[in-house]
Design a protein around this motif. Structure first.
Motif, PDB file in Angstrom:
ATOM      1  N   SER A 108       0.862  -1.233  -0.198  1.00  7.16           N
ATOM      2  CA  SER A 108       0.059   0.018  -0.084  1.00  7.16           C
ATOM      3  C   SER A 108       1.062   1.157   0.083  1.00  7.16           C
ATOM      4  N   LEU A 109       1.865   1.234   0.907  1.00  8.43           N
ATOM      5  CA  LEU A 109       2.760   2.521   0.760  1.00  8.43           C
ATOM      6  C   LEU A 109       3.786   2.419  -0.579  1.00  8.43           C
ATOM      7  N   ILE A 110       3.848   1.490  -1.115  1.00  5.13           N
ATOM      8  CA  ILE A 110       4.329   1.734  -2.484  1.00  5.13           C
ATOM      9  C   ILE A 110       3.422   2.317  -3.404  1.00  5.13           C
ATOM     10  N   PHE A 111       2.321   1.828  -3.448  1.00  4.71           N
ATOM     11  CA  PHE A 111       1.181   2.469  -4.410  1.00  4.71           C
ATOM     12  C   PHE A 111       0.845   3.997  -3.981  1.00  4.71           C
ATOM     13  N   CYS A 112       1.073   4.319  -2.623  1.00  4.24           N
ATOM     14  CA  CYS A 112       0.916   5.503  -2.394  1.00  4.24           C
ATOM     15  C   CYS A 112       1.899   6.552  -2.868  1.00  4.24           C
ATOM     16  N   LEU A 113       3.121   5.906  -2.640  1.00  5.10           N
ATOM     17  CA  LEU A 113       4.241   6.927  -3.093  1.00  5.10           C
ATOM     18  C   LEU A 113       4.438   7.032  -4.572  1.00  5.10           C
ATOM     19  N   VAL A 114       4.043   6.121  -5.335  1.00  4.86           N
ATOM     20  CA  VAL A 114       4.239   6.087  -6.831  1.00  4.86           C
ATOM     21  C   VAL A 114       3.271   7.033  -7.437  1.00  4.86           C
ATOM     22  N   CYS A 115       1.839   6.874  -6.683  1.00  2.00           N
ATOM     23  CA  CYS A 115       1.080   7.943  -7.162  1.00  2.00           C
ATOM     24  C   CYS A 115       1.212   9.268  -6.723  1.00  2.00           C
ATOM     25  N   TRP A 116       1.856   9.581  -5.469  1.00  2.00           N
ATOM     26  CA  TRP A 116       2.253  10.950  -5.093  1.00  2.00           C
ATOM     27  C   TRP A 116       3.129  11.383  -5.630  1.00  2.00           C
ATOM     28  N   ILE A 117       4.266  10.651  -6.128  1.00  2.00           N
ATOM     29  CA  ILE A 117       5.284  11.124  -7.098  1.00  2.00           C
ATOM     30  C   ILE A 117       5.121  11.118  -8.481  1.00  2.00           C
ATOM     31  N   GLY A 118       4.059  10.608  -9.083  1.00  2.00           N
ATOM     32  CA  GLY A 118       3.661  10.890 -10.301  1.00  2.00           C
ATOM     33  C   GLY A 118       2.516  12.232 -10.263  1.00  2.00           C
ATOM     34  N   VAL A 119       2.035  12.502  -9.032  1.00  2.63           N
ATOM     35  CA  VAL A 119       1.159  13.709  -9.172  1.00  2.63           C
ATOM     36  C   VAL A 119       2.345  15.008  -8.883  1.00  2.63           C
ATOM     37  N   ILE A 120       3.227  14.747  -8.274  1.00  6.42           N
ATOM     38  CA  ILE A 120       4.455  15.783  -8.145  1.00  6.42           C
ATOM     39  C   ILE A 120       5.025  16.110  -9.590  1.00  6.42           C
ATOM     40  N   LEU A 121       5.062  15.263 -10.446  1.00  8.16           N
ATOM     41  CA  LEU A 121       5.913  15.552 -11.472  1.00  8.16           C
ATOM     42  C   LEU A 121       4.943  15.916 -12.700  1.00  8.16           C
ATOM     43  N   LEU A 122       3.452  15.672 -12.628  1.00  8.95           N
ATOM     44  CA  LEU A 122       2.370  16.111 -13.523  1.00  8.95           C
ATOM     45  C   LEU A 122       2.202  17.471 -12.987  1.00  8.95           C
ATOM     46  N   ILE A 123       2.036  17.861 -11.816  1.00 13.73           N
ATOM     47  CA  ILE A 123       1.886  19.349 -11.509  1.00 13.73           C
ATOM     48  C   ILE A 123       2.949  20.116 -11.756  1.00 13.73           C
ATOM     49  N   GLY A 124       4.192  19.602 -11.628  1.00 14.57           N
ATOM     50  CA  GLY A 124       5.615  19.996 -11.761  1.00 14.57           C
ATOM     51  C   GLY A 124       5.423  20.444 -13.617  1.00 14.57           C
ATOM     52  N   ASN A 125       4.887  19.653 -14.364  1.00 12.47           N
ATOM     53  CA  ASN A 125       4.661  20.167 -15.800  1.00 12.47           C
ATOM     54  C   ASN A 125       3.650  21.220 -15.937  1.00 12.47           C
ATOM     55  N   LEU A 126       2.805  21.490 -15.253  1.00 13.43           N
ATOM     56  CA  LEU A 126       1.894  22.326 -15.418  1.00 13.43           C
ATOM     57  C   LEU A 126       2.418  23.936 -14.761  1.00 13.43           C
ATOM     58  N   VAL A 127       2.792  23.800 -13.734  1.00 13.48           N
ATOM     59  CA  VAL A 127       3.122  25.122 -13.246  1.00 13.48           C
ATOM     60  C   VAL A 127       4.751  25.444 -13.011  1.00 13.48           C
ATOM     61  N   TYR A 128       5.658  24.460 -13.369  1.00 14.46           N
ATOM     62  CA  TYR A 128       7.040  24.588 -13.362  1.00 14.46           C
ATOM     63  C   TYR A 128       7.589  24.332 -14.788  1.00 14.46           C
ATOM     64  N   PRO A 129       7.779  25.171 -15.675  1.00 15.83           N
ATOM     65  CA  PRO A 129       8.015  24.639 -16.990  1.00 15.83           C
ATOM     66  C   PRO A 129       9.651  24.234 -16.695  1.00 15.83           C
ATOM     67  N   VAL A 130      10.048  23.134 -17.050  1.00 15.88           N
ATOM     68  CA  VAL A 130      11.313  22.677 -17.066  1.00 15.88           C
ATOM     69  C   VAL A 130      11.882  23.491 -18.366  1.00 15.88           C
ATOM     70  N   ASN A 131      13.172  24.075 -18.094  1.00 14.51           N
ATOM     71  CA  ASN A 131      13.877  24.735 -19.144  1.00 14.51           C
ATOM     72  C   ASN A 131      12.972  25.594 -19.873  1.00 14.51           C
ATOM     73  N   GLY A 132      11.905  26.239 -19.467  1.00 12.31           N
ATOM     74  CA  GLY A 132      11.238  27.148 -20.039  1.00 12.31           C
ATOM     75  C   GLY A 132      10.127  26.322 -21.252  1.00 12.31           C
ATOM     76  N   LEU A 133      10.022  25.125 -21.006  1.00 10.99           N
ATOM     77  CA  LEU A 133       9.411  24.416 -22.046  1.00 10.99           C
ATOM     78  C   LEU A 133       7.856  24.444 -21.464  1.00 10.99           C
ATOM     79  N   LYS A 134       6.973  25.208 -21.662  1.00  6.87           N
ATOM     80  CA  LYS A 134       5.546  25.261 -21.161  1.00  6.87           C
ATOM     81  C   LYS A 134       4.646  24.607 -22.035  1.00  6.87           C
ATOM     82  N   LEU A 135       3.950  23.862 -21.367  1.00  5.53           N
ATOM     83  CA  LEU A 135       2.857  23.261 -22.336  1.00  5.53           C
ATOM     84  C   LEU A 135       1.810  24.165 -22.726  1.00  5.53           C
TER      85      LEU A 135
END
Length: 198
Positions: free
Chosen positions: A87-114
């Protein structure tokens, strides 16, 4: 005397996870959520960034706390421990995925905004589906964590709180959002009580 390590390892991450989960329930009801995603992201950039940071920090701290509990109880209940780990592995994988996805929305990497709205919508669907899976996994984690308690009240209340996490993960309707937030607050209170009585 309050042990500062306990505050850092359980109180702080539990509070941060609670805040993030409530923020996302709140954001799902905000104006433009389904009608104009670009405007919704622009209007809620601060909350999305805050959620991203809180989730990143709390994932590490909460994961560390659960690992300590597992190591402390490794010989007691292999059945419960195995479910806690998965259960912890599932939680962590999901939370890390959410962190990366939010980052794509609000923290453009190297100025590459969607800029494609349909892609933003796809990212948002992935964020909420991962939060849903994380909540389901957190419910199971709570149920099996409660098995490690010698206190009958903590044990049975853990079963109830874990089931509520699972039952109220769906919060797309207005009546469900209140139940969802109530279940989140109950989980926060339970995890704190669990720490002092397990």
């Amino acid at each position: 005397m309050i042990d500062i390590r306990l505050v850092i390892l359980i109180l702080l991450p539990a509070l941060m996870l609670t805040v993030v989960r409530i923020i996302f329930a709140y954001l799902s009801k905000k104006e433009y959520f389904s009608s104009d995603l670009d405007r919704w992201i622009d209007n809620n950039t601060y909350l999305l960034k805050l959620s991203d940071e809180l989730l990143a920090i709390s994932s590490v701290l909460f994961g560390s706390y659960i690992v300590l509990i597992v190591l402390d109880n490794i010989e007691n209940s292999i059945f419960s421990i195995s479910f806690i780990i998965i259960s912890l592995i599932f939680c962590l994988v999901c939370w890390i995925g959410v962190i990366l996805l939010i980052g794509n929305l609000v923290y453009p990497v190297n100025g590459l905004k969607l800029t494609d709205s349909s892609r933003d919508y796809n990212i948002l669907v992935q964020i909420y589906s991962r939060l849903h899976l994380a909540d389901l996994s957190l419910g199971l984690l709570t149920i099996f964590l409660s098995n490690l308690s010698n206190n009958q009240y903590v044990l049975y209340s853990g079963y109830i709180v874990g089931c509520l996490q699972i039952a109220f993960t769906y919060y797309s309707k207005s009546i469900k959002i209140i139940s969802h937030i109530t279940s989140i607050v109950l989980w926060f209170l339970w995890i704190i009580i669990f720490q002092w009585h397990y």
